[in-house]
Design a protein around this motif. Structure first.
Motif, PDB file in Angstrom:
ATOM      1  N   TYR B  50       0.834  -1.205   0.000  1.00 15.54           N
ATOM      2  CA  TYR B  50       0.000   0.000   0.000  1.00 15.54           C
ATOM      3  C   TYR B  50       0.869   1.254   0.000  1.00 15.54           C
ATOM      4  O   TYR B  50       0.537   2.255  -0.636  1.00 15.54           O
ATOM      5  CB  TYR B  50      -0.953   0.017   1.204  1.00 15.54           C
ATOM      6  CG  TYR B  50      -2.180  -0.845   0.991  1.00 15.54           C
ATOM      7  CD1 TYR B  50      -3.003  -0.640  -0.106  1.00 15.54           C
ATOM      8  CD2 TYR B  50      -2.521  -1.850   1.880  1.00 15.54           C
ATOM      9  CE1 TYR B  50      -4.119  -1.418  -0.310  1.00 15.54           C
ATOM     10  CE2 TYR B  50      -3.637  -2.637   1.689  1.00 15.54           C
ATOM     11  CZ  TYR B  50      -4.434  -2.421   0.589  1.00 15.54           C
ATOM     12  OH  TYR B  50      -5.541  -3.189   0.382  1.00 15.54           O
ATOM     13  N   MET B  55      -1.020   4.904  -2.203  1.00 15.56           N
ATOM     14  CA  MET B  55      -2.334   5.169  -1.601  1.00 15.56           C
ATOM     15  C   MET B  55      -2.196   5.523  -0.129  1.00 15.56           C
ATOM     16  O   MET B  55      -2.877   6.392   0.375  1.00 15.56           O
ATOM     17  CB  MET B  55      -3.245   3.954  -1.764  1.00 15.56           C
ATOM     18  CG  MET B  55      -3.876   3.888  -3.131  1.00 15.56           C
ATOM     19  SD  MET B  55      -5.157   2.659  -3.207  1.00 15.56           S
ATOM     20  CE  MET B  55      -4.215   1.196  -3.513  1.00 15.56           C
ATOM     21  N   ASP B  56      -1.279   4.823   0.553  1.00 23.57           N
ATOM     22  CA  ASP B  56      -1.060   5.112   1.973  1.00 23.57           C
ATOM     23  C   ASP B  56       0.111   6.087   2.073  1.00 23.57           C
ATOM     24  O   ASP B  56       1.205   5.808   1.593  1.00 23.57           O
ATOM     25  CB  ASP B  56      -0.756   3.811   2.722  1.00 23.57           C
ATOM     26  CG  ASP B  56      -0.793   4.003   4.229  1.00 23.57           C
ATOM     27  OD1 ASP B  56      -0.842   5.171   4.672  1.00 23.57           O
ATOM     28  OD2 ASP B  56      -0.778   2.990   4.945  1.00 23.57           O
ATOM     29  N   LYS B  58       0.887   7.737   5.049  1.00 19.99           N
ATOM     30  CA  LYS B  58       1.302   7.994   6.440  1.00 19.99           C
ATOM     31  C   LYS B  58       2.460   7.078   6.822  1.00 19.99           C
ATOM     32  O   LYS B  58       2.254   5.984   7.339  1.00 19.99           O
ATOM     33  CB  LYS B  58       0.105   7.777   7.381  1.00 19.99           C
ATOM     34  CG  LYS B  58      -1.043   8.745   7.092  1.00 19.99           C
ATOM     35  CD  LYS B  58      -2.175   8.547   8.087  1.00 19.99           C
ATOM     36  CE  LYS B  58      -3.452   9.201   7.589  1.00 19.99           C
ATOM     37  NZ  LYS B  58      -4.385   8.238   6.971  1.00 19.99           N
ATOM     38  N   ASN B  76      -4.309  14.640  -4.990  1.00 21.67           N
ATOM     39  CA  ASN B  76      -4.739  14.670  -6.386  1.00 21.67           C
ATOM     40  C   ASN B  76      -3.594  14.371  -7.344  1.00 21.67           C
ATOM     41  O   ASN B  76      -3.785  13.725  -8.378  1.00 21.67           O
ATOM     42  CB  ASN B  76      -5.375  16.023  -6.717  1.00 21.67           C
ATOM     43  CG  ASN B  76      -6.795  16.117  -6.176  1.00 21.67           C
ATOM     44  OD1 ASN B  76      -7.331  15.127  -5.687  1.00 21.67           O
ATOM     45  ND2 ASN B  76      -7.398  17.297  -6.263  1.00 21.67           N
ATOM     46  N   ALA B  79      -3.179  10.663  -7.236  1.00 19.33           N
ATOM     47  CA  ALA B  79      -4.221   9.969  -7.989  1.00 19.33           C
ATOM     48  C   ALA B  79      -3.842   9.921  -9.465  1.00 19.33           C
ATOM     49  O   ALA B  79      -3.972   8.889 -10.128  1.00 19.33           O
ATOM     50  CB  ALA B  79      -5.559  10.668  -7.797  1.00 19.33           C
ATOM     51  N   LYS B  80      -3.385  11.059  -9.974  1.00 21.34           N
ATOM     52  CA  LYS B  80      -2.990  11.115 -11.384  1.00 21.34           C
ATOM     53  C   LYS B  80      -1.793  10.182 -11.640  1.00 21.34           C
ATOM     54  O   LYS B  80      -1.758   9.449 -12.637  1.00 21.34           O
ATOM     55  CB  LYS B  80      -2.621  12.566 -11.727  1.00 21.34           C
ATOM     56  CG  LYS B  80      -2.361  12.829 -13.179  1.00 21.34           C
ATOM     57  CD  LYS B  80      -2.514  14.324 -13.483  1.00 21.34           C
ATOM     58  CE  LYS B  80      -2.310  14.612 -14.954  1.00 21.34           C
ATOM     59  NZ  LYS B  80      -0.894  14.679 -15.322  1.00 21.34           N
ATOM     60  N   ARG B  82      -0.890   7.499  -9.965  1.00 16.20           N
ATOM     61  CA  ARG B  82      -1.342   6.106  -9.934  1.00 16.20           C
ATOM     62  C   ARG B  82      -2.005   5.710 -11.239  1.00 16.20           C
ATOM     63  O   ARG B  82      -1.759   4.651 -11.790  1.00 16.20           O
ATOM     64  CB  ARG B  82      -2.400   5.916  -8.833  1.00 16.20           C
ATOM     65  CG  ARG B  82      -1.873   5.729  -7.449  1.00 16.20           C
ATOM     66  CD  ARG B  82      -2.939   5.081  -6.580  1.00 16.20           C
ATOM     67  NE  ARG B  82      -4.085   5.934  -6.309  1.00 16.20           N
ATOM     68  CZ  ARG B  82      -4.106   6.887  -5.390  1.00 16.20           C
ATOM     69  NH1 ARG B  82      -3.025   7.136  -4.670  1.00 16.20           N
ATOM     70  NH2 ARG B  82      -5.192   7.596  -5.178  1.00 16.20           N
ATOM     71  N   ASN B  83      -2.886   6.608 -11.714  1.00 19.02           N
ATOM     72  CA  ASN B  83      -3.644   6.325 -12.930  1.00 19.02           C
ATOM     73  C   ASN B  83      -2.715   6.031 -14.108  1.00 19.02           C
ATOM     74  O   ASN B  83      -2.958   5.138 -14.906  1.00 19.02           O
ATOM     75  CB  ASN B  83      -4.546   7.527 -13.230  1.00 19.02           C
ATOM     76  CG  ASN B  83      -5.587   7.226 -14.288  1.00 19.02           C
ATOM     77  OD1 ASN B  83      -5.846   8.044 -15.146  1.00 19.02           O
ATOM     78  ND2 ASN B  83      -6.180   6.052 -14.227  1.00 19.02           N
ATOM     79  N   PRO B 108     -10.150   2.661 -15.764  1.00 19.71           N
ATOM     80  CA  PRO B 108      -8.907   3.421 -15.565  1.00 19.71           C
ATOM     81  C   PRO B 108      -8.427   4.086 -16.863  1.00 19.71           C
ATOM     82  O   PRO B 108      -7.888   5.189 -16.831  1.00 19.71           O
ATOM     83  CB  PRO B 108      -7.908   2.361 -15.098  1.00 19.71           C
ATOM     84  CG  PRO B 108      -8.729   1.255 -14.566  1.00 19.71           C
ATOM     85  CD  PRO B 108      -9.988   1.258 -15.370  1.00 19.71           C
ATOM     86  N   LEU B 110     -10.442   5.009 -19.403  1.00 26.63           N
ATOM     87  CA  LEU B 110     -11.360   6.108 -19.716  1.00 26.63           C
ATOM     88  C   LEU B 110     -10.977   7.332 -18.900  1.00 26.63           C
ATOM     89  O   LEU B 110     -11.076   8.470 -19.369  1.00 26.63           O
ATOM     90  CB  LEU B 110     -12.799   5.694 -19.408  1.00 26.63           C
ATOM     91  CG  LEU B 110     -13.379   4.615 -20.320  1.00 26.63           C
ATOM     92  CD1 LEU B 110     -14.750   4.163 -19.816  1.00 26.63           C
ATOM     93  CD2 LEU B 110     -13.482   5.114 -21.754  1.00 26.63           C
ATOM     94  N   LYS B 111     -10.545   7.090 -17.671  1.00 27.53           N
ATOM     95  CA  LYS B 111     -10.105   8.201 -16.824  1.00 27.53           C
ATOM     96  C   LYS B 111      -8.820   8.824 -17.388  1.00 27.53           C
ATOM     97  O   LYS B 111      -8.689  10.039 -17.423  1.00 27.53           O
ATOM     98  CB  LYS B 111      -9.875   7.678 -15.400  1.00 27.53           C
ATOM     99  CG  LYS B 111      -9.123   8.614 -14.478  1.00 27.53           C
ATOM    100  CD  LYS B 111      -9.936   9.862 -14.189  1.00 27.53           C
ATOM    101  CE  LYS B 111      -9.079  10.899 -13.471  1.00 27.53           C
ATOM    102  NZ  LYS B 111      -9.607  12.248 -13.591  1.00 27.53           N
TER     103      LYS B 111
END
Ligand SMILES: Nc1ncnc2c1ncn2[C@@H]1O[C@H](COP(=O)(O)OP(=O)(O)OP(=O)(O)O)[C@@H](O)[C@H]1O
Ligand SMILES: [Mg+2]
Lengths: 412, 224
Positions: B50, B55-56, B58, B76, B79-80, B82-83, B108, B110-111
């Motif tokens: 993780y 995503m994590d 901390k 944000n 997120a980009k 990762r995508n 993913p 389409l995003k």
């Protein structure tokens, strides 16, 4: 349709019952808003319509002078005592001598839709032994009709007959019953100056206002001038209608500049009408906004539940690379869709409710069905409020969704 | 060329009691390497993955992926990132249950919006066929078996041709035949396209066939 909107669509359509409940709560709020406001507007319309069948927007008459000049100046030195006994404010002239001139002046103003002169006096009406007092109006039949649609309330005879017969009189139905006469009978009228004249009853009028119908008698204004031996352009009241009764106050101020007589707008003498119509408006808006806000809470609740239910999927979307804005868009799209669909259904439903109200029998005064008003403005406002409230109600849960931390959820 | 470089990673859980899951972990993974992470249950493998997946956030220490220091980036931006760069297969194959198998794989991409919808659809179907899911494309994701779901999740992780693919027991629910298929796909991606694969596994045979094994024990790196 972009990806976020497609996701929103799948979310919406996969829970049909929740969607239906949400849409219906918006529809209900909006239709109630429309129904409430249409009905209140209808009531207000009827109220003003009834009000203005007997009353002009503005009335000009000869009033007692408002400020009475002191007869003697107040003494300055304290050794003098001023004593005036029985001081009286005496009206030296009565009525308006040159009413035609005033009428012509006023008719030049663009806001004015009609002017009618009246000569009003209290008289005695006698039929054999039965006699009663009545308020006699000498009217300009054509102008009077234009202002008050008087002919609609004439239940026997014809108002224009008054111009053709100088001995014609139209009586209120209550008045006719009191002295026991019918159309075709003769009566005699005695003025306060003890002048008597015989008239022939050529019609009956029933305006719906029992009090007025018991005392009202109409003759032509020329006849009235002769009866009271007044000059050709004499009148006691100049009645004025404007293109918008709400502006009567403003227009009356303008007219005041043209004449020294008292100019009175209908609001001045009828504060209770103004305030009751205002109160009805406030009530309608308060109730309908409350309904809309309750509907908003419903949507908030449903969207909140949706977000809680879908928290895992939100986490997955975020893990795949969807950011906070995407998540807000996905959930806000859902509430906007609910708002728009619910809004459109609400408009149709609201219109149907209004039409039903419109056909509910209600036989009081001149009404046959409940009064309603179809105003485009109500529909636009209802739709706007509905959409705005769904937006707000949808935004809060969406923001919560956008803050979901994917690891917290997916770690299991 | 390094795909991943981590230095002195420490991770604590504070709930219900203060507990150090990862203890001072440092290692590098090269581009095109096929690495497996093994260790006893509870040793911290998923937790480590993780962190690597961004995503994590901390933790203490540094993570550099494809020369980008991801430690300290905003949500944000991550997120980009990762995508574009990371394909992830969860230990419990999380699919979107209301969407079809095909939609799950396509989302993913389409995003990412690098390709047209038709191209994406063609590639998604190709991936599904590759993983033996012919005929399942238009079923709802909730209406297929656990092993099938896991392969759908793998297809989804591959759709954007990410430079790094991470799997948390990606073959945990698969029979030996399908495990072999997945292994071959990963092998091929690493060799032919230079994609880096990091897979947590309990399957000794799977691990043995990888380029390298990283072993955790009680949150410590004991061999790599
Ligand atoms: N959210 C959490 N809060 C507190 N402790 C946690 C949390 N998640 C995991 N842990 C603990 O951290 C340790 C490592 O967990 P992790 O899930 O990384 O193990 P794992 O190596 O993936 O095990 P498995 O092979 O069973 O999947 C475990 O002791 C677990 O109890
Ligand atoms: Mg694990």
């Amino acid at each position: 349709m972009n990806t976020n909107q497609r996701i929103a669509k799948v979310h919406l359509t996969s829970r049909f019952r929740q969607l239906l409940v949400a849409i219906l709560s918006v529809s209900f709020g909006i239709s109630m808003y429309i129904a409430m406001n249409s009905f209140m507007a209808g009531v207000n319309n009827i109220q003003t319509q009834i009000t203005f069948t007997a009353m002009a927007h503005i009335k000009i008459y000869n009033d007692l002078p408002a400020n009475v000049e002191p007869i003697l100046p107040i003494p300055k030195d304290s050794n003098t005592v001023l004593m005036v006994n029985n001081a009286r404010n005496i009206q030296y002239t009565q009525g308006i001598k040159n009413a035609d001139a005033i009428k012509n002046d006023i008719l030049n103003m663009p806001e004015i839709t009609g002017v009618a002169l009246q000569l009003n006096q209290n008289v005695f009406i006698r039929n054999g032994v039965s006699k009663t007092s009545a308020s006699l109006s000498g009217i300009e039949t054509v102008n009077e009709n234009a202002l008050f649609q008087t002919s609609e309330y004439i239940i026997e005879g014809d108002i224009s007959e008054l111009d053709k017969r100088s001995d014609g009189i139209i009586l209120g139905t209550g008045l006719a019953r009191t002295i026991g006469v019918n159309t075709g009978n003769t009566i005699s009228i005695t003025t306060s100056d003890d002048v008597s004249k015989t008239f022939k009853v050529i019609g009956l009028i029933e305006s719906g206002n029992k009090g007025a119908d018991k005392t009202r008698a109409l003759i032509s204004i020329q006849t009235a001038r002769q009866l009271f031996s007044k000059n050709k352009s004499y009148a006691t009241d100049v009645l004025v209608n404007t293109n918008n009764y709400n502006n009567a106050r403003l227009v009356s101020e303008k007219i005041s500049k043209l004449t020294d007589y008292k100019v009175e707008s209908w609001q001045e003498g009828n504060a209770q009408l103004v305030s009751s119509s205002l109160l009805r408006d406030i009530l309608a808006i308060a109730v309908s906004l409350t309904i809309l806000i309750v509907a908003g809470f419903g949507i908030y609740n449903i969207m909140n539940m949706t977000v809680n239910e879908k928290i895992k999927e939100i986490a997955i979307l975020k893990a795949m690379g969807f950011n906070g804005k995407d998540i807000i868009e996905i959930f806000l799209t859902q509430s906007v869709a609910i708002g728009l669909i619910g809004g459109l259904i609400g408009l149709v439903l609201g219109n149907i409710i209004v039409q039903i109200l419109d056909s509910v029998p209600f036989n009081i005064a001149t009404l046959t069905t409940l009064p309603v008003d179809y105003k485009l403005r109500d529909y636009i406002l209802a739709f706007l409020f509905g959409v705005i409230i769904t937006l707000i109600a949808g935004y809060l849960p969406s923001r919560k969704a956008s803050k979901v931390d994917p690891v917290e959820i997916l770690r299991g | 060329m390094k795909a991943i470089s981590i230095k002195n990673l420490n991770k604590y859980f504070h709930d219900p009691v203060e507990f150090q899951v990862l203890k001072d972990i440092s290692f590098d993974v090269n581009k095109g390497e096929f690495v497996s992470i093994i260790g006893k249950s509870g040793s911290g493998k998923s937790t480590l993955l993780y962190l690597l997946s961004t995503m994590d956030t901390k933790y203490d220490g540094n993570i550099i992926i494809n020369d980008t220091r991801v430690t300290g980036l905003k949500q944000n931006q991550l997120a980009k990132f990762r995508n574009e760069q990371i394909g992830f297969v969860f230990q419990f194959h999380f699919l979107l249950p209301e969407f079809t198998v095909l939609d799950n794989v396509m989302l993913p991409a389409l995003k990412l919006k690098k390709k047209s919808k038709d191209e994406i659809e063609a590639e998604a179907i190709e991936l599904l066929y590759l993983l033996g899911l012919k005929g399942q494309e238009h079923k709802k994701a909730s209406k297929i078996s656990g092993g099938q779901q896991q392969r759908v999740a793998i297809s989804r992780a591959l759709i954007n041709s990410p430079s790094i693919i991470m799997g948390d027991e990606p073959t945990g629910n698969l029979d030996s035949k399908n495990t072999q298929i997945v292994f071959d796909v990963f092998r091929e991606l690493a060799k032919e396209r230079g994609q880096t694969i990091i897979a947590v596994t309990h399957d000794d045979e799977f691990a043995a066939n990888c380029d390298r094994i990283i072993e955790l024990s009680d949150g410590k790196l004991i061999s790599q």
